[in-house]
Design a protein around this motif. Structure first.
Motif, PDB file in Angstrom:
ATOM      1  N   ASP A  79       0.836  -1.205   0.000  1.00 41.41           N
ATOM      2  CA  ASP A  79       0.000   0.000   0.000  1.00 41.41           C
ATOM      3  C   ASP A  79       0.870   1.254   0.000  1.00 41.41           C
ATOM      4  N   TRP A  80       1.923   1.216   0.782  1.00 40.41           N
ATOM      5  CA  TRP A  80       2.858   2.349   0.895  1.00 40.41           C
ATOM      6  C   TRP A  80       3.488   2.667  -0.458  1.00 40.41           C
ATOM      7  N   VAL A  81       3.974   1.610  -1.128  1.00 40.77           N
ATOM      8  CA  VAL A  81       4.636   1.797  -2.423  1.00 40.77           C
ATOM      9  C   VAL A  81       3.632   2.256  -3.478  1.00 40.77           C
ATOM     10  N   GLU A  82       2.424   1.672  -3.449  1.00 35.75           N
ATOM     11  CA  GLU A  82       1.401   2.052  -4.432  1.00 35.75           C
ATOM     12  C   GLU A  82       0.926   3.498  -4.233  1.00 35.75           C
ATOM     13  N   SER A  83       1.108   4.028  -3.028  1.00 34.08           N
ATOM     14  CA  SER A  83       0.723   5.425  -2.782  1.00 34.08           C
ATOM     15  C   SER A  83       1.778   6.404  -3.279  1.00 34.08           C
ATOM     16  N   GLY A  84       2.878   5.885  -3.825  1.00 27.33           N
ATOM     17  CA  GLY A  84       3.915   6.755  -4.374  1.00 27.33           C
ATOM     18  C   GLY A  84       5.154   6.869  -3.519  1.00 27.33           C
ATOM     19  N   ARG A  85       5.184   6.173  -2.376  1.00 33.24           N
ATOM     20  CA  ARG A  85       6.364   6.219  -1.517  1.00 33.24           C
ATOM     21  C   ARG A  85       7.371   5.161  -1.953  1.00 33.24           C
ATOM     22  N   ARG A  86       8.597   5.306  -1.499  1.00 33.91           N
ATOM     23  CA  ARG A  86       9.683   4.424  -1.939  1.00 33.91           C
ATOM     24  C   ARG A  86       9.819   3.205  -1.023  1.00 33.91           C
ATOM     25  N   PRO A  87      10.190   2.036  -1.577  1.00 36.28           N
ATOM     26  CA  PRO A  87      10.404   0.844  -0.736  1.00 36.28           C
ATOM     27  C   PRO A  87      11.458   1.063   0.343  1.00 36.28           C
ATOM     28  N   SER A  88      12.512   1.825   0.024  1.00 40.36           N
ATOM     29  CA  SER A  88      13.603   2.025   0.983  1.00 40.36           C
ATOM     30  C   SER A  88      13.188   2.851   2.185  1.00 40.36           C
ATOM     31  N   GLU A  89      11.995   3.459   2.152  1.00 41.65           N
ATOM     32  CA  GLU A  89      11.506   4.210   3.298  1.00 41.65           C
ATOM     33  C   GLU A  89      10.857   3.311   4.349  1.00 41.65           C
ATOM     34  N   ALA A  90      10.759   2.017   4.049  1.00 40.25           N
ATOM     35  CA  ALA A  90      10.106   1.073   4.959  1.00 40.25           C
ATOM     36  C   ALA A  90      11.126   0.100   5.528  1.00 40.25           C
ATOM     37  N   ALA A  91      11.010  -0.184   6.824  1.00 43.89           N
ATOM     38  CA  ALA A  91      11.909  -1.134   7.487  1.00 43.89           C
ATOM     39  C   ALA A  91      11.100  -2.077   8.364  1.00 43.89           C
ATOM     40  N   VAL A  92      11.481  -3.349   8.328  1.00 42.76           N
ATOM     41  CA  VAL A  92      10.886  -4.357   9.209  1.00 42.76           C
ATOM     42  C   VAL A  92      11.956  -4.753  10.214  1.00 42.76           C
ATOM     43  N   LEU A  93      11.667  -4.542  11.503  1.00 40.55           N
ATOM     44  CA  LEU A  93      12.626  -4.824  12.567  1.00 40.55           C
ATOM     45  C   LEU A  93      12.150  -6.035  13.368  1.00 40.55           C
ATOM     46  N   TYR A  94      13.076  -6.880  13.772  1.00 44.02           N
ATOM     47  CA  TYR A  94      12.720  -8.074  14.526  1.00 44.02           C
ATOM     48  C   TYR A  94      13.825  -8.377  15.524  1.00 44.02           C
ATOM     49  N   ARG A  95      13.462  -9.147  16.562  1.00 50.10           N
ATOM     50  CA  ARG A  95      14.409  -9.455  17.646  1.00 50.10           C
ATOM     51  C   ARG A  95      15.392 -10.545  17.246  1.00 50.10           C
ATOM     52  N   SER A  96      14.922 -11.528  16.484  1.00 53.47           N
ATOM     53  CA  SER A  96      15.744 -12.686  16.124  1.00 53.47           C
ATOM     54  C   SER A  96      15.926 -12.761  14.618  1.00 53.47           C
ATOM     55  N   ASN A  97      17.153 -13.064  14.184  1.00 55.50           N
ATOM     56  CA  ASN A  97      17.444 -13.193  12.756  1.00 55.50           C
ATOM     57  C   ASN A  97      16.553 -14.211  12.068  1.00 55.50           C
ATOM     58  N   ALA A  98      16.144 -15.252  12.818  1.00 59.10           N
ATOM     59  CA  ALA A  98      15.338 -16.315  12.213  1.00 59.10           C
ATOM     60  C   ALA A  98      14.004 -15.798  11.705  1.00 59.10           C
ATOM     61  N   GLN A  99      13.536 -14.670  12.238  1.00 61.43           N
ATOM     62  CA  GLN A  99      12.250 -14.130  11.815  1.00 61.43           C
ATOM     63  C   GLN A  99      12.274 -13.585  10.392  1.00 61.43           C
ATOM     64  N   SER A 100      13.447 -13.404   9.830  1.00 62.67           N
ATOM     65  CA  SER A 100      13.515 -12.774   8.512  1.00 62.67           C
ATOM     66  C   SER A 100      12.921 -13.638   7.409  1.00 62.67           C
ATOM     67  N   ARG A 101      12.930 -14.984   7.587  1.00 63.93           N
ATOM     68  CA  ARG A 101      12.563 -15.876   6.482  1.00 63.93           C
ATOM     69  C   ARG A 101      11.171 -15.594   5.938  1.00 63.93           C
ATOM     70  N   LEU A 102      10.185 -15.472   6.817  1.00 67.03           N
ATOM     71  CA  LEU A 102       8.814 -15.255   6.366  1.00 67.03           C
ATOM     72  C   LEU A 102       8.674 -13.936   5.617  1.00 67.03           C
ATOM     73  N   PHE A 103       9.379 -12.911   6.076  1.00 70.45           N
ATOM     74  CA  PHE A 103       9.295 -11.616   5.389  1.00 70.45           C
ATOM     75  C   PHE A 103      10.000 -11.681   4.035  1.00 70.45           C
ATOM     76  N   GLU A 104      11.118 -12.410   3.976  1.00 72.09           N
ATOM     77  CA  GLU A 104      11.795 -12.590   2.698  1.00 72.09           C
ATOM     78  C   GLU A 104      10.869 -13.283   1.701  1.00 72.09           C
ATOM     79  N   GLN A 105      10.208 -14.356   2.140  1.00 73.82           N
ATOM     80  CA  GLN A 105       9.310 -15.091   1.253  1.00 73.82           C
ATOM     81  C   GLN A 105       8.163 -14.216   0.766  1.00 73.82           C
ATOM     82  N   ALA A 106       7.553 -13.482   1.702  1.00 76.40           N
ATOM     83  CA  ALA A 106       6.403 -12.655   1.334  1.00 76.40           C
ATOM     84  C   ALA A 106       6.816 -11.534   0.376  1.00 76.40           C
TER      85      ALA A 106
END
Length: 718
Positions: A339-366
């Motif tokens: 939604d953010w990107v479709e509204s005209g904003r840039r992908p690099s303006e968004a960050a996903v933060l997590y406590r454990s490195n293992a959490q990255s997999r699901l976000f990478e897949q999505a």
């Protein structure tokens, strides 16, 4: 003198810090309050107004990038070259001093610096030369032991083993390793600091020279200093005419696990009696975000205390999303990014933060499914991590014994006494016979071509892989991966070889790999092509590992741990996995001071957000091979209600009545409820609908019970 170029762009508190006249000053610089600007303008003030010689200034920070930025901004502000200024990291400054006084420090004038990998190799060689078992004394663990002792300023002769034979042997390895460094003219990073402190401490004339030389000592990120770094600061600034100017934020001290001592801020106040200036005006975040972060960090004791504020806009409320599970959490977050990107904003303006490195997999897949470019900041993508590749190599070899690359990767992982010479012999024999390494191994075992130790080790490896292949016939992909990690002893392998925090991260990644295989569904195309679930999964893993993540200069969504996010800022921030046991981490409740550091980590994460902040948690999450029903993080509960907006109402038991009295509503998974007889418990499962539904509740005292909804009078708690 016109000082407008130095002071005009500063706020009142920044001006107070820049122009301070007290001998010593502590600048408590809140997140986004302009601390680098204050340091740069302080240098300009000292040179142009107080007429300090550039050669008398020493400015120390923690990264080469920060030092380079500071040097460039000083040059731009003063329009003079910064070559005469001593601006650098602690290690860089110490290296500069030791090069000038190598003889006095007891060093070879041409000493070489060991990086972390070279140090590891030398320690490993030392252990082998001492004829010690690497399984009992893993090089990574020994490396951590030596560096931690050096960071505390301790030599081998000053360590008390306390009657512990293991500690006594570690001390002896430390002594032998250090002797090897001395013979070869080698200096590791920790030694740079320790040798400099010893040089100044034990040589009064040299210490006085540097005290006279550096009349002004400035330290950035002071809350991240360790014991030895603070000792160096005290030495350099211990003269009568010294002026010490330190900038830090005790609320952003998040590196205790690697030696940082947040208490150094309090020690500085005790030892030097500085004037304290608080930078509380924030130039990054909205008022809502700052107020929420202030209220969370207020729950920590022993703070110096400050309250961030801004003249900026009120901003949007903080969104809190309660997901059913981690898959829904990932889909929700990536949907908001779309939604953010479709509204005209840039992908690099968004960050996903997590406590454990293992959490990255699901976000990478999505993100891959959504075709949104991303970058894992400061780390490897999930399927590129060493422990994941090791486990997948076992799966590959079980699936296809002809996979020579997989064979070579894990034939001696964990170590089972199969050396490089044995593998090289197998490789040569396989080339000669034009057969695979697996087939060649079987051939040499059958013909007796291998010596006793190598034969036994390879026979054990073959038996392990064959046993796993037999189990593959009787179990699904998730069960097979679970057995691979269990029977290969990969987790024990990493625990024995690496420091606890790194081994824990690897275990979390292996647990996440199990979860990935358990939930994997082959694509229709793979099924039509006749691929088995294992072959399909391995194909997907290879493709995802081969998909190159975005480069630094590309416009990508940023994925990172909360620790990696310090010092960064983004208009849109998601903090995922806000559950008790995950964040704050379970171990934070077991060790003194850890919970306070976890809360500081939450504060750091929240203050990365400039415009929009989302916090999300999952009611159920697959961890360590089990489905856990967690509670929202206490940090979510510490947010003021008026600043929060539920994206979807948080699921909970709303009223203690039988279903027939409130329209048949049922408690949700993970809810905390109370029963008149059994007491408090957590809802584990709900089967059916209406008053005939069965509810499984794990009661704190009575254990798991099945209750019929129509007769179970439950009350919401917590």
């Amino acid at each position: 003198m016109d000082v407008s170029h130095i002071l005009d762009e500063l706020n009142d508190a920044q001006r107070q810090a820049v122009t301070v006249e007290a001998p010593h000053c502590l600048v408590l610089a809140g997140a986004g309050s302009g601390k680098t600007r204050v340091l740069v303008h302080r240098i300009a003030w000292l040179i142009q107004v107080e007429h300090a010689s550039p050669m008398s200034l020493l400015a120390v920070t923690f990264t080469n990038k920060a030092a380079s930025e500071m040097r460039g901004r000083v040059e731009e502000l003063l329009q003079i070259p910064s070559a005469g200024l001593w601006i650098g990291t602690f290690h860089g400054i110490c290296h500069r001093i030791l090069r000038r006084h190598a003889d006095e420090a007891g060093l070879n004038p041409n000493f070489q610096i060991l990086d972390s990998d070279d140090q590891y190799r030398l320690i490993r060689r030392t252990i082998r030369e001492m004829q010690l078992d690497e399984g009992e004394y893993p090089p990574r663990v020994v490396q951590g032991f030596i560096n931690a002792r050096k960071d505390d300023g301790v030599r081998p002769d000053h360590i008390d083993p306390g009657g512990n034979p293991l500690t006594a042997q570690m001390i002896e390895i430390y002594r032998t390793y250090q002797a090897a460094c001395e013979r070869s003219g080698l200096v590791d990073f920790a030694e740079l600091m320790l040798r400099t402190v010893e040089l100044l401490r034990d040589n009064p004339a040299r210490l006085q020279y540097y005290r006279n030389r550096f009349g002004h000592v400035m330290i950035d990120e002071f809350q991240d200093t360790n014991t030895l770094q603070y000792a160096l600061v005290r030495l350099l600034a211990g003269g009568e005419d010294a002026r010490l100017f330190v900038v830090g934020d005790d609320d952003q001290s998040i590196y205790g696990w690697r030696g940082a001592r947040v208490e150094n801020v309090q020690h500085f106040v005790r030892d030097f009696g500085p004037e304290v200036v608080r930078l509380e005006q924030n130039y990054r975040s909205t008022r809502t975000i700052l107020e929420a972060a202030n209220r969370v960090i207020d729950h920590n004791d022993d703070r110096m205390g400050k309250n961030l504020w801004t003249e900026g806009e009120e901003g949007e409320p903080i969104r809190v999303f309660a997901a059913y599970n981690e898959d829904e959490e990932a889909e929700f977050i990536i949907g908001r990014i779309q939604d953010w990107v479709e509204s005209g904003r840039r992908p690099s303006e968004a960050a996903v933060l997590y406590r454990s490195n293992a959490q990255s997999r699901l976000f990478e897949q999505a993100l891959l499914r959504a075709d949104i470019p991303y970058r894992v900041y400061g780390g490897l993508r999930f399927f590129e991590r060493a422990e994941v590749r090791d486990a997948l190599a076992y799966l590959r070899l079980v699936h296809n014994p002809a996979d020579d690359a997989a064979f070579e990767r894990i034939v001696n992982v964990p170590a089972r006494g199969i050396g490089e010479r044995t593998v090289a012999g197998l490789r040569e024999a396989a080339r000669t016979r034009d057969r695979t390494l697996w087939d060649t191994t079987l051939h040499q075992l059958n013909t007796g071509a291998l010596g006793g130790r190598a034969r036994n080790a390879l026979a054990g490896f073959v038996e392990l892989v064959r046993g796993l292949a037999e189990e593959a016939e009787a179990t699904d992909l998730g069960g097979l991966m679970n057995r691979i990690i269990e029977r290969s002893a990969l987790i024990e392998h990493y625990r024995a070889r690496e420091p606890a925090d790194r081994a824990e991260a690897r275990q979390e990644n292996l647990d996440e790999l199990i979860r990935a295989t358990e939930n994997f569904e082959p694509s229709i195309e793979d099924e039509q092509a006749g691929l088995s679930p294992t072959a399909s999964f391995l194909t997907q893993a290879a493709l995802e590992a081969g998909e190159h993540q975005g480069e630094k200069w590309e416009d990508c969504v940023q994925l990172m741990t909360l620790h990696s996010a310090k010092g960064l800022e983004f208009p849109l921030v998601f903090m995922a996995g806000m559950e008790e046991g995950l964040f704050p981490h379970q171990k934070s409740t077991e060790e003194p001071g850890r919970l306070s550091e976890e809360r500081r980590l939450a504060y750091v994460g929240m203050t990365r957000a400039m415009e929009l902040l989302y916090l999300s948690y999952a009611e159920s999450r697959r961890l360590h091979g089990q489905t856990l029903f967690g509670r929202p993080s206490r940090f979510v509960g510490e947010l003021p209600a008026g600043l929060v907006q539920d994206v979807r109402p948080r699921l909970q038991v709303s009223q203690a009545r039988a279903p027939r009295e409130h329209g048949g509503g049922l408690p949700s998974l993970g809810s905390r409820v109370s029963h008149a007889k059994f007491g408090a418990g957590t809802v584990l499962s709900v089967e059916g609908q209406g008053e005939n539904a069965r509810i499984q509740i794990n009661f704190d005292d009575a254990g798991p019970k099945w209750l019929v909804a129509g007769y179970a009078v439950l009350e919401r708690i917590g």
